[in-house]
Design a protein around this motif. Structure first.
Motif, PDB file in Angstrom:
ATOM      1  N   LYS A 162       0.837  -1.198   0.000  1.00 53.59           N
ATOM      2  CA  LYS A 162       0.000   0.000   0.000  1.00 53.59           C
ATOM      3  C   LYS A 162       0.876   1.253   0.000  1.00 53.59           C
ATOM      4  O   LYS A 162       0.575   2.231  -0.699  1.00 53.59           O
ATOM      5  CB  LYS A 162      -0.937  -0.017   1.208  1.00 53.59           C
ATOM      6  N   ALA A 163       1.955   1.238   0.748  1.00 59.73           N
ATOM      7  CA  ALA A 163       2.866   2.383   0.792  1.00 59.73           C
ATOM      8  C   ALA A 163       3.481   2.643  -0.582  1.00 59.73           C
ATOM      9  O   ALA A 163       3.644   3.802  -0.992  1.00 59.73           O
ATOM     10  CB  ALA A 163       3.964   2.155   1.827  1.00 59.73           C
ATOM     11  N   ASP A 164       3.805   1.578  -1.307  1.00 56.28           N
ATOM     12  CA  ASP A 164       4.350   1.727  -2.663  1.00 56.28           C
ATOM     13  C   ASP A 164       3.316   2.353  -3.599  1.00 56.28           C
ATOM     14  O   ASP A 164       3.651   3.197  -4.432  1.00 56.28           O
ATOM     15  CB  ASP A 164       4.789   0.375  -3.226  1.00 56.28           C
ATOM     16  N   ILE A 165       2.079   1.931  -3.478  1.00 49.13           N
ATOM     17  CA  ILE A 165       1.003   2.487  -4.295  1.00 49.13           C
ATOM     18  C   ILE A 165       0.838   3.973  -4.008  1.00 49.13           C
ATOM     19  O   ILE A 165       0.734   4.791  -4.930  1.00 49.13           O
ATOM     20  CB  ILE A 165      -0.317   1.721  -4.053  1.00 49.13           C
ATOM     21  N   VAL A 166       0.809   4.334  -2.724  1.00 52.79           N
ATOM     22  CA  VAL A 166       0.681   5.739  -2.333  1.00 52.79           C
ATOM     23  C   VAL A 166       1.848   6.542  -2.909  1.00 52.79           C
ATOM     24  O   VAL A 166       1.656   7.636  -3.457  1.00 52.79           O
ATOM     25  CB  VAL A 166       0.612   5.877  -0.795  1.00 52.79           C
ATOM     26  N   GLU A 167       3.046   6.009  -2.828  1.00 56.24           N
ATOM     27  CA  GLU A 167       4.246   6.673  -3.349  1.00 56.24           C
ATOM     28  C   GLU A 167       4.119   6.929  -4.851  1.00 56.24           C
ATOM     29  O   GLU A 167       4.352   8.042  -5.319  1.00 56.24           O
ATOM     30  CB  GLU A 167       5.475   5.801  -3.066  1.00 56.24           C
ATOM     31  N   LYS A 168       3.745   5.913  -5.610  1.00 59.60           N
ATOM     32  CA  LYS A 168       3.635   6.049  -7.069  1.00 59.60           C
ATOM     33  C   LYS A 168       2.556   7.049  -7.467  1.00 59.60           C
ATOM     34  O   LYS A 168       2.767   7.867  -8.367  1.00 59.60           O
ATOM     35  CB  LYS A 168       3.374   4.692  -7.706  1.00 59.60           C
ATOM     36  N   ILE A 169       1.396   6.967  -6.833  1.00 61.85           N
ATOM     37  CA  ILE A 169       0.311   7.898  -7.152  1.00 61.85           C
ATOM     38  C   ILE A 169       0.731   9.323  -6.809  1.00 61.85           C
ATOM     39  O   ILE A 169       0.485  10.256  -7.579  1.00 61.85           O
ATOM     40  CB  ILE A 169      -0.991   7.511  -6.427  1.00 61.85           C
ATOM     41  N   SER A 170       1.374   9.489  -5.681  1.00 58.59           N
ATOM     42  CA  SER A 170       1.842  10.806  -5.245  1.00 58.59           C
ATOM     43  C   SER A 170       2.804  11.401  -6.270  1.00 58.59           C
ATOM     44  O   SER A 170       2.704  12.581  -6.630  1.00 58.59           O
ATOM     45  CB  SER A 170       2.518  10.690  -3.875  1.00 58.59           C
ATOM     46  N   GLY A 193       1.606  14.468  -8.452  1.00 54.52           N
ATOM     47  CA  GLY A 193       2.175  15.629  -7.785  1.00 54.52           C
ATOM     48  C   GLY A 193       1.385  16.043  -6.548  1.00 54.52           C
ATOM     49  O   GLY A 193       1.310  17.220  -6.226  1.00 54.52           O
ATOM     50  N   MET A 194       0.807  15.072  -5.883  1.00 51.59           N
ATOM     51  CA  MET A 194       0.010  15.336  -4.680  1.00 51.59           C
ATOM     52  C   MET A 194       0.812  14.963  -3.436  1.00 51.59           C
ATOM     53  O   MET A 194       1.764  14.192  -3.513  1.00 51.59           O
ATOM     54  CB  MET A 194      -1.291  14.524  -4.713  1.00 51.59           C
ATOM     55  N   GLU A 195       0.367  15.497  -2.306  1.00 50.94           N
ATOM     56  CA  GLU A 195       0.983  15.156  -1.023  1.00 50.94           C
ATOM     57  C   GLU A 195       0.684  13.688  -0.695  1.00 50.94           C
ATOM     58  O   GLU A 195      -0.420  13.206  -0.940  1.00 50.94           O
ATOM     59  CB  GLU A 195       0.421  16.037   0.088  1.00 50.94           C
ATOM     60  N   GLN A 222      -2.705   8.955   0.611  1.00 46.60           N
ATOM     61  CA  GLN A 222      -2.937   7.862   1.558  1.00 46.60           C
ATOM     62  C   GLN A 222      -4.374   7.898   2.074  1.00 46.60           C
ATOM     63  O   GLN A 222      -5.021   6.852   2.171  1.00 46.60           O
ATOM     64  CB  GLN A 222      -1.953   7.925   2.723  1.00 46.60           C
ATOM     65  N   ALA A 223      -4.878   9.082   2.381  1.00 51.41           N
ATOM     66  CA  ALA A 223      -6.257   9.204   2.850  1.00 51.41           C
ATOM     67  C   ALA A 223      -7.235   8.739   1.772  1.00 51.41           C
ATOM     68  O   ALA A 223      -8.226   8.066   2.076  1.00 51.41           O
ATOM     69  CB  ALA A 223      -6.549  10.644   3.246  1.00 51.41           C
ATOM     70  N   THR A 224      -6.948   9.058   0.522  1.00 51.69           N
ATOM     71  CA  THR A 224      -7.805   8.634  -0.585  1.00 51.69           C
ATOM     72  C   THR A 224      -7.798   7.117  -0.749  1.00 51.69           C
ATOM     73  O   THR A 224      -8.851   6.492  -0.887  1.00 51.69           O
ATOM     74  CB  THR A 224      -7.351   9.309  -1.902  1.00 51.69           C
ATOM     75  N   VAL A 225      -6.606   6.526  -0.718  1.00 49.92           N
ATOM     76  CA  VAL A 225      -6.486   5.070  -0.854  1.00 49.92           C
ATOM     77  C   VAL A 225      -7.192   4.368   0.309  1.00 49.92           C
ATOM     78  O   VAL A 225      -7.934   3.401   0.104  1.00 49.92           O
ATOM     79  CB  VAL A 225      -5.003   4.647  -0.957  1.00 49.92           C
ATOM     80  N   GLU A 226      -6.974   4.858   1.525  1.00 53.10           N
ATOM     81  CA  GLU A 226      -7.619   4.271   2.710  1.00 53.10           C
ATOM     82  C   GLU A 226      -9.145   4.370   2.603  1.00 53.10           C
ATOM     83  O   GLU A 226      -9.862   3.420   2.917  1.00 53.10           O
ATOM     84  CB  GLU A 226      -7.147   4.974   3.990  1.00 53.10           C
TER      85      GLU A 226
END
Length: 96
Positions: free
Chosen positions: A3-11, A15-17, A22-26
């Protein structure tokens, strides 16, 4: 991938924080879970479906006590990928 990797890639891609992503994915995962727990399937066109599978009652074995047990009918969550998703994996992932 975690999940952390997914958040990193999407970010990185958007270009988002990371906190916002992470809040969106959760929230997405919580909504899928809530829908399935409420008896509703979740359909994501082009990706796949989160569905509820029904398992029939069956007989099992308790090996340690050498006895048979009855496993009641129950539902389980499952994921069914879209055809285009399956084809992409078939053509792009090397068989090991």
């Amino acid at each position: 991938m975690t999940k952390a990797d997914i958040v990193e890639k999407i970010s990185e891609k958007l270009g988002m924080e990371k906190g916002d992503v992470q809040a969106t994915v959760e929230t997405f995962m919580e909504e899928v879970k809530t829908s399935l727990e409420g008896g509703d399937n979740v359909y994501l066109r082009g990706f796949g479906s989160f569905i509820i599978k029904k398992r029939a009652e069956k007989t099992g074995r308790n090996i340690s006590k050498n006895t048979t047990i009855k496993i009641p009918a129950h539902n389980i969550p499952a994921f069914k990928p879209a055809k285009i998703f399956v084809e992409g994996v078939k053509t792009n992932v090397e068989v090991k």
